[in-house]
Design a protein around this motif. Structure first.
Motif, PDB file in Angstrom:
ATOM      1  N   TYR A 183      -8.259   5.498  -5.506  1.00  0.00           N
ATOM      2  CA  TYR A 183      -7.180   4.507  -5.461  1.00  0.00           C
ATOM      3  C   TYR A 183      -7.105   3.680  -6.733  1.00  0.00           C
ATOM      4  CZ  TYR A 183     -10.425   0.642  -4.407  1.00  0.00           C
ATOM      5  OH  TYR A 183     -11.413  -0.308  -4.460  1.00  0.00           O
ATOM      6  N   LYS A 231       4.336   4.207   2.853  1.00  0.00           N
ATOM      7  CA  LYS A 231       4.304   2.959   2.092  1.00  0.00           C
ATOM      8  C   LYS A 231       4.518   1.806   3.057  1.00  0.00           C
ATOM      9  CE  LYS A 231       6.331   0.764  -1.970  1.00  0.00           C
ATOM     10  NZ  LYS A 231       7.296   0.929  -3.059  1.00  0.00           N
ATOM     11  N   ASN A 240      -4.537   8.049  -3.430  1.00  0.00           N
ATOM     12  CA  ASN A 240      -4.079   9.403  -3.691  1.00  0.00           C
ATOM     13  C   ASN A 240      -5.161  10.395  -3.268  1.00  0.00           C
ATOM     14  OD1 ASN A 240      -2.319  11.423  -4.684  1.00  0.00           O
ATOM     15  ND2 ASN A 240      -3.411  11.464  -6.615  1.00  0.00           N
ATOM     16  N   TYR A 258       0.851  -1.190   0.000  1.00  0.00           N
ATOM     17  CA  TYR A 258       0.000   0.000   0.000  1.00  0.00           C
ATOM     18  C   TYR A 258       0.885   1.237   0.000  1.00  0.00           C
ATOM     19  CZ  TYR A 258      -4.061  -2.836   1.263  1.00  0.00           C
ATOM     20  OH  TYR A 258      -5.080  -3.754   1.260  1.00  0.00           O
ATOM     21  N   GLU A 259       0.504   2.213  -0.793  1.00  0.00           N
ATOM     22  CA  GLU A 259       1.212   3.491  -0.816  1.00  0.00           C
ATOM     23  C   GLU A 259       0.173   4.600  -0.699  1.00  0.00           C
ATOM     24  OE1 GLU A 259       4.713   4.248  -3.452  1.00  0.00           O
ATOM     25  OE2 GLU A 259       3.309   5.660  -4.362  1.00  0.00           O
ATOM     26  N   LYS A 269      -0.238  -4.042  -5.794  1.00  0.00           N
ATOM     27  CA  LYS A 269       0.175  -2.724  -5.300  1.00  0.00           C
ATOM     28  C   LYS A 269      -1.050  -1.809  -5.341  1.00  0.00           C
ATOM     29  CE  LYS A 269       3.415   1.054  -5.754  1.00  0.00           C
ATOM     30  NZ  LYS A 269       4.545   1.640  -6.458  1.00  0.00           N
ATOM     31  N   ARG A 274      -0.523   8.702  -1.070  1.00  0.00           N
ATOM     32  CA  ARG A 274      -0.005   9.897  -1.743  1.00  0.00           C
ATOM     33  C   ARG A 274      -0.951  11.067  -1.495  1.00  0.00           C
ATOM     34  NH1 ARG A 274       1.444   7.508  -7.767  1.00  0.00           N
ATOM     35  NH2 ARG A 274       2.967   5.983  -7.060  1.00  0.00           N
ATOM     36  N   VAL A 302      -2.488   1.950  -4.503  1.00  0.00           N
ATOM     37  CA  VAL A 302      -2.059   3.324  -4.277  1.00  0.00           C
ATOM     38  C   VAL A 302      -3.282   4.187  -4.036  1.00  0.00           C
ATOM     39  CG1 VAL A 302      -0.917   5.347  -5.279  1.00  0.00           C
ATOM     40  CG2 VAL A 302      -0.009   3.044  -5.732  1.00  0.00           C
ATOM     41  N   ASN A 360      -0.255  13.261  -5.625  1.00  0.00           N
ATOM     42  CA  ASN A 360       0.702  12.372  -6.294  1.00  0.00           C
ATOM     43  C   ASN A 360       2.089  12.319  -5.661  1.00  0.00           C
ATOM     44  OD1 ASN A 360      -0.976  11.222  -8.316  1.00  0.00           O
ATOM     45  ND2 ASN A 360      -0.933  13.185  -9.384  1.00  0.00           N
ATOM     46  N   GLN A 361       2.266  12.885  -4.477  1.00  0.00           N
ATOM     47  CA  GLN A 361       3.536  12.811  -3.745  1.00  0.00           C
ATOM     48  C   GLN A 361       3.408  11.764  -2.641  1.00  0.00           C
ATOM     49  OE1 GLN A 361       6.414  14.566  -4.518  1.00  0.00           O
ATOM     50  NE2 GLN A 361       5.223  15.162  -6.317  1.00  0.00           N
ATOM     51  N   ALA A 362       4.191  10.709  -2.729  1.00  0.00           N
ATOM     52  CA  ALA A 362       4.122   9.623  -1.745  1.00  0.00           C
ATOM     53  C   ALA A 362       4.536  10.124  -0.366  1.00  0.00           C
ATOM     54  CB  ALA A 362       5.008   8.475  -2.172  1.00  0.00           C
TER      55      ALA A 362
END
Length: 127
Positions: free
Chosen positions: A97, A50, A122, A39-40, A118, A42, A120, A45-47
């Motif tokens: 996501y 994680k 955001n 999982y990430e 993965k 953001r 993500v 769009n900036q992480a």
């Protein structure tokens, strides 16, 4: 005193026998099968976070792993806050996501995940 020694020995023998029986008679719990999902998080769009999380295979949906990794708030089936970062409906900023780079077509509670997926999330304005 001499009469107490055999009684004490018998009591200890019974206790040892009972302790051995109870340990052997208890069922052994099977290990819960899990899968690894990354999982990430953001923001625009900036992480900023994680984690690879072990998700039970029998409940392998996006929301299960997300809740294991961070504090999550939801309303009406939509995620409104993750790790203290909240959406802003007035500014049209929402949590969206992807799974393996593809926009999810289901809610996080219904979207299944597989090993090595993965995910993500955001937090960004929508167009």
């Amino acid at each position: 005193m001499k009469k107490m020694i055999p009684t004490v020995l018998v009591l200890f023998g019974l206790l040892a026998l009972l302790a051995g029986c109870t340990a052997a008679s208890q069922p052994k719990h099977a290990a819960v099968a899990t899968i690894s999902v990354t999982y990430e998080l953001r923001k625009n769009n900036q992480a900023f976070a994680k984690k690879t999380i072990q998700v039970p295979k029998n409940n392998a949906v996006v929301l299960t792993g997300l809740k294991k990794g961070w504090s999550v708030k939801a309303a009406n089936g939509f995620i409104t806050s993750i790790a203290g970062k909240s959406q802003n409906t007035a500014k049209k900023v929402y949590w969206l996501y992807t799974v393996n780079g593809k926009m999810a077509s289901k809610g996080a509670a219904q979207q299944k995940v597989q090993a090595k997926d993965k995910v993500v999330f955001n937090l960004a304005p929508t167009k």
